[in-house]
Structures are given as structure tokens and as C-alpha cells.
Design an enzyme around this catalytic site. Structure first.
Site, PDB file in Angstrom:
ATOM      1  N   CYS A  11      -8.922  -7.332   1.856  1.00  0.00           N
ATOM      2  CA  CYS A  11      -8.702  -5.728   2.693  1.00  0.00           C
ATOM      3  C   CYS A  11      -9.666  -4.973   2.231  1.00  0.00           C
ATOM      4  O   CYS A  11      -9.892  -4.217   2.876  1.00  0.00           O
ATOM      5  CB  CYS A  11      -8.051  -5.264   1.049  1.00  0.00           C
ATOM      6  SG  CYS A  11      -6.186  -6.039   0.907  1.00  0.00           S
ATOM      7  N   ASN A  40      -5.402  -8.932  -7.791  1.00  0.00           N
ATOM      8  CA  ASN A  40      -5.745 -10.053  -6.494  1.00  0.00           C
ATOM      9  C   ASN A  40      -7.185 -10.373  -5.816  1.00  0.00           C
ATOM     10  O   ASN A  40      -7.130 -11.770  -4.983  1.00  0.00           O
ATOM     11  CB  ASN A  40      -5.482  -8.830  -5.108  1.00  0.00           C
ATOM     12  CG  ASN A  40      -6.612  -7.625  -5.431  1.00  0.00           C
ATOM     13  OD1 ASN A  40      -6.999  -6.852  -6.330  1.00  0.00           O
ATOM     14  ND2 ASN A  40      -6.740  -7.420  -4.394  1.00  0.00           N
ATOM     15  N   THR A  43      14.053   6.284  10.373  1.00  0.00           N
ATOM     16  CA  THR A  43      15.367   5.126  10.565  1.00  0.00           C
ATOM     17  C   THR A  43      14.316   4.042   9.802  1.00  0.00           C
ATOM     18  O   THR A  43      13.640   3.760  10.089  1.00  0.00           O
ATOM     19  CB  THR A  43      15.145   4.535  11.976  1.00  0.00           C
ATOM     20  OG1 THR A  43      15.326   5.588  12.473  1.00  0.00           O
ATOM     21  CG2 THR A  43      16.279   4.112  12.466  1.00  0.00           C
ATOM     22  N   THR A 100       0.936  -1.174  -0.600  1.00  0.00           N
ATOM     23  CA  THR A 100       0.169  -0.342  -0.034  1.00  0.00           C
ATOM     24  C   THR A 100       0.896   1.614   0.087  1.00  0.00           C
ATOM     25  O   THR A 100       0.440   1.564  -0.548  1.00  0.00           O
ATOM     26  CB  THR A 100      -0.810   0.332   0.765  1.00  0.00           C
ATOM     27  OG1 THR A 100      -1.933  -0.641   0.669  1.00  0.00           O
ATOM     28  CG2 THR A 100      -1.533   1.392   1.210  1.00  0.00           C
ATOM     29  N   SER A 117       5.410  -6.578  -1.961  1.00  0.00           N
ATOM     30  CA  SER A 117       5.479  -6.459  -0.389  1.00  0.00           C
ATOM     31  C   SER A 117       5.149  -7.478   0.346  1.00  0.00           C
ATOM     32  O   SER A 117       5.099  -8.750  -0.262  1.00  0.00           O
ATOM     33  CB  SER A 117       3.492  -6.613  -0.084  1.00  0.00           C
ATOM     34  OG  SER A 117       3.268  -6.666   0.925  1.00  0.00           O
ATOM     35  N   GLY A 118       6.245  -8.013   0.802  1.00  0.00           N
ATOM     36  CA  GLY A 118       6.891  -9.022   1.982  1.00  0.00           C
ATOM     37  C   GLY A 118       6.210  -9.617   1.676  1.00  0.00           C
ATOM     38  O   GLY A 118       6.068 -11.286   1.999  1.00  0.00           O
ATOM     39  N   GLN A 137       0.594  -9.040  -6.132  1.00  0.00           N
ATOM     40  CA  GLN A 137       0.395 -10.242  -6.585  1.00  0.00           C
ATOM     41  C   GLN A 137       1.119 -11.031  -7.306  1.00  0.00           C
ATOM     42  O   GLN A 137       0.792 -12.674  -7.614  1.00  0.00           O
ATOM     43  CB  GLN A 137      -1.367 -10.828  -7.016  1.00  0.00           C
ATOM     44  CG  GLN A 137      -2.430 -10.303  -5.947  1.00  0.00           C
ATOM     45  CD  GLN A 137      -2.236 -10.886  -4.233  1.00  0.00           C
ATOM     46  OE1 GLN A 137      -1.867 -11.866  -4.636  1.00  0.00           O
ATOM     47  NE2 GLN A 137      -2.889  -9.715  -3.503  1.00  0.00           N
TER      48      GLN A 137
END
Length: 379
Positions: free
Chosen positions: A324, A149, A237, A70, A199-200, A178
Site C-alpha cells: 500500500c 500487514n 445500489t 479501507t 477485505s475480499g 490480514q
């Protein structure tokens, strides 16, 4: 529990979790610090960045770590639009994008940008001719997802890239959330996207980790302002453990890609044949040519929640079309765009496979689904 909701999220691999823990324990220093511990953390971060760049086929400096798909999508859309107003304020996307793309574009529309939406056919695929026709001199951005998706439609990304690059000055963004790790997606000169979002947690990595990657150096506005981390484009960071864990998950996904694709296709074909055997009571939204790891279908005159609960009682976890937005009570925009028959729009179920899915899982689903269908018929 048999888990067939991998497009919503995946269970992290043990190797990924171990990497995350080890980095947190040994390399917890701020990578921006100049002391030895900080330098060690930064070296590890650079290594993770280089690994992602190699997988995608781009330069190290064109890979930025984010908090997920996102954020990466928001970054690409707002960043390109705001930094390139001198080129124009026209944007092209599709009717079936993820909400993180569509909502971002709606914000820009309210700010004076002109938006064109590409329609899709019954297979969920855009028309390249329509794309060509809608490109303009002032088109600044085209955003098209690689794999949908909700039902797995695959868009012709390479062909679209060629048209965009030959006919406009627009930047081509691809939501690859996806597809990355499930099928090939990388930069190939002009025959590919300019920006990719990843996306992980879709590839057995960790939630809260992602990547936005560029084919080449681009004019893009910063996402976050502050200390100038991530080449001044995303201050704050950097979460080194998440970045290293994501690189680990990505390497594992790419190493297993060919074998995984074969398994997914086998299961996809097997389940398509199985569901077809139920006749007209089942409407299959996915197509044989779609992404192998996603299979969506609907049961006539049945709410998806009823089927989900019935399968859950038998230890099978599936979802409605999009996790989602599955808690919302409105019909999916993707289901509507596909012109799904009215008797099937409320009962869409999505099965999605991952690296931990097994043949036994598929057989157990078939058994459970058969039982549920008999139960619903009152047999």
C-alpha cells in the site's frame, strides 16, 4: 511466475470468478426494486449476508457490504467517533496500524479528538498493561489490528476486548483484513471485538468487495447518504455480485482454514530456519509466534527494491513491507516502531502465502534467494 505477495492481494479463485459472472448474468436487477427481478437479487444478497453472519457469529443485520478494507476501517472509525461524541472524544490505537486507520484518526485529531498510541515491543505486540492504563472514561473508540500487514505480529485481541469492555464504554474495532480467512477471528460475547473489518481480495475474492460487521447493534453514523441501502448506513445500489462472490470466497477460506494454517506454519518455520542460516547479514522482523502466512526480513545495507528486482528476474514475486505504501520513499512506520537496526531499515522484504501457494513455490524461492545472495556477494 511464483507469486509470494498474497498479503498485498490474491488471485481470485476460479469458483469465485464463476460466481461473480453468473450473478452478473442472471441477477443484475437492483435489489432495492420491488419487481420480481429485484426481489430475486435481494434474496441472493440476503443469502450472502446470512452466510457472512454465520461465519462471523453475529446476526444478519449486523453485516454490511463495503468496497473493501479501507472503506470498512474508515466507516468504523468515523462512524463510531461521530455518533458517540456524548461519550467522549478520546481514541486509542497502535503505532503500527494500517494507513487507512492512522490517516482516519489523524483527521479526527485535527477535529479536536485526543489520540493515544500504544507502543509495541520488538515482536510487534502491544502491552495490555499500557492499554489498561490509557483507557479513560471518555474513551470512545479503541482500534487495534489483529495481524500486522507488514510483519505479521498477532495482537492479543480477546484479552484486549475483555479489558476494554470491563474498564470503559469504548467501542472496540479490529482491522481483520490480514487475519480473516487465514486464522480464526469472530465475535464471542464480550471476549471479542465489537466491529470487524474484512477485505475480499485478501482471501482470493474480488477487489472492490469488503465487509464491516458488528457484534451487536451499535450507535454508528452513516458512511454514505442517499437511498438508505444497507440499513441506512451505506446508501447506494448494493453490488450484489461482489457481495455474493465475497461470501463464496469466505466460505472457501473457512472450509480450508485448518489445512491452510498447517501449510503456512510449515513454510514459515522452514523459511525462518533457511534465512537464519545466512547469519548476521539477515535480520528477520517476523517472529515464530506471528501470523504463519507473513514472513518479513531484511538484508543488511541493501535496498528492498534491489532484492525484489533480482528475485523478479528469476520469476519470484515478493514485495517490500507494505504494498500500500511501497512506492513511497520513506521508511515504514512499522519498521521504525519495531526499532529495526539502522543497517536493515531500507531492505525489508515481505513474503506472504495464500491458498494457491505450493511447496514447490517455497523451494523455488529458496533456490532463487540463494543465487541472489551469492550474486550480491560477487561469488
Amino acid at each position: 511466475m511464483i507469486y509470494l505477495d498474497n498479503s498485498a492481494t490474491t488471485k481470485p479463485y476460479k469458483e469465485v470468478l464463476n460466481t461473480f459472472i453468473q450473478v452478473n448474468e442472471s441477477f443484475y436487477a437492483n435489489p432495492a426494486s420491488i419487481h420480481e427481478a429485484g426481489v430475486e437479487s435481494n434474496t441472493l444478497l440476503d443469502r450472502a449476508r446470512a452466510q457472512m453472519a454465520k461465519i462471523l457469529g453475529t446476526d444478519d443485520r449486523q453485516v454490511l457490504f463495503t468496497a473493501g478494507g479501507t472503506e470498512s476501517n474508515n466507516f468504523a472509525i468515523f462512524g463510531i467517533a461521530k455518533a458517540n461524541t456524548h461519550k467522549g472524544k478520546h481514541i486509542i490505537t497502535t503505532e503500527i496500524e494500517h494507513a487507512s486507520v492512522l490517516e482516519s484518526i489523524r483527521v479526527l485529531q485535527a477535529d479536536g479528538y485526543e489520540i493515544d498510541y500504544l507502543s509495541v515491543d520488538s515482536n510487534g505486540v502491544i502491552s495490555l498493561q499500557e492499554l489498561q492504563e490509557k483507557l479513560r472514561k471518555d474513551t470512545v473508540l479503541v482500534s487495534i489490528m489483529h495481524v500486522n500487514n507488514e510483519m505479521g505480529a498477532i495482537q492479543p485481541i480477546e484479552e484486549a476486548a475483555k479489558i476494554i469492555h470491563e474498564s470503559s464504554r469504548a467501542t472496540f474495532h479490529v482491522d481483520a483484513v490480514q487475519s480473516f480467512g487465514k486464522m480464526p477471528i469472530y465475535f464471542k460475547d464480550d471476549a471479542g471485538p465489537d466491529i470487524i473489518s474484512i477485505s475480499g481480495h485478501k482471501i482470493h475474492g474480488l477487489k472492490g468487495s469488503g465487509v464491516i460487521a458488528f457484534r451487536k447493534k451499535m450507535n454508528i453514523a452513516p458512511l454514505l447518504l442517499g437511498g438508505g441501502q444497507e440499513y441506512g448506513l451505506r446508501s447506494g445500489t448494493v453490488a450484489v455480485p461482489q457481495a455474493v462472490a465475497l461470501a463464496k470466497a469466505a466460505r472457501m477460506a473457512v472450509e480450508d482454514l485448518e489445512q491452510s494454517m498447517k501449510k503456512y506454519r510449515k513454510w514459515h518455520n522452514e523459511l525462518m530456519e533457511f534465512l537464519t542460516s545466512f547469519g548476521s547479514v539477515i535480520h528477520i522482523l517476523s517472529t515464530p509466534n506471528g501470523a504463519a502466512h507473513i514472513l518479513s526480513f531484511s538484508v543488511k545495507d541493501l535496498k528492498g527494491e534491489i532484492l525484489i528486482n533480482a528475485l523478479q528476474k528469476r520469476g519470484i514475486i515478493v514485495s517490500t513491507s507494505s504494498a500500500c505504501s511501497s512506492k513511497q520513499k520513506k521508511t515504514s512506520h512499522v519498521v521504525l516502531a519495531l526499532k529495526t537496526p539502522p543497517n536493515f531499515v531500507n531492505g525489508v522484504i515481505r513474503l506472504s502465502f495464500g491458498g494457491l501457494t505450493t511447496d514447490e513455490d517455497i523451494q523455488q524461492f529458496k533456490k532463487a534467494f540463494t543465487e541472489v545472495m551469492k550474486e550480491l556477494k560477487g561469488e
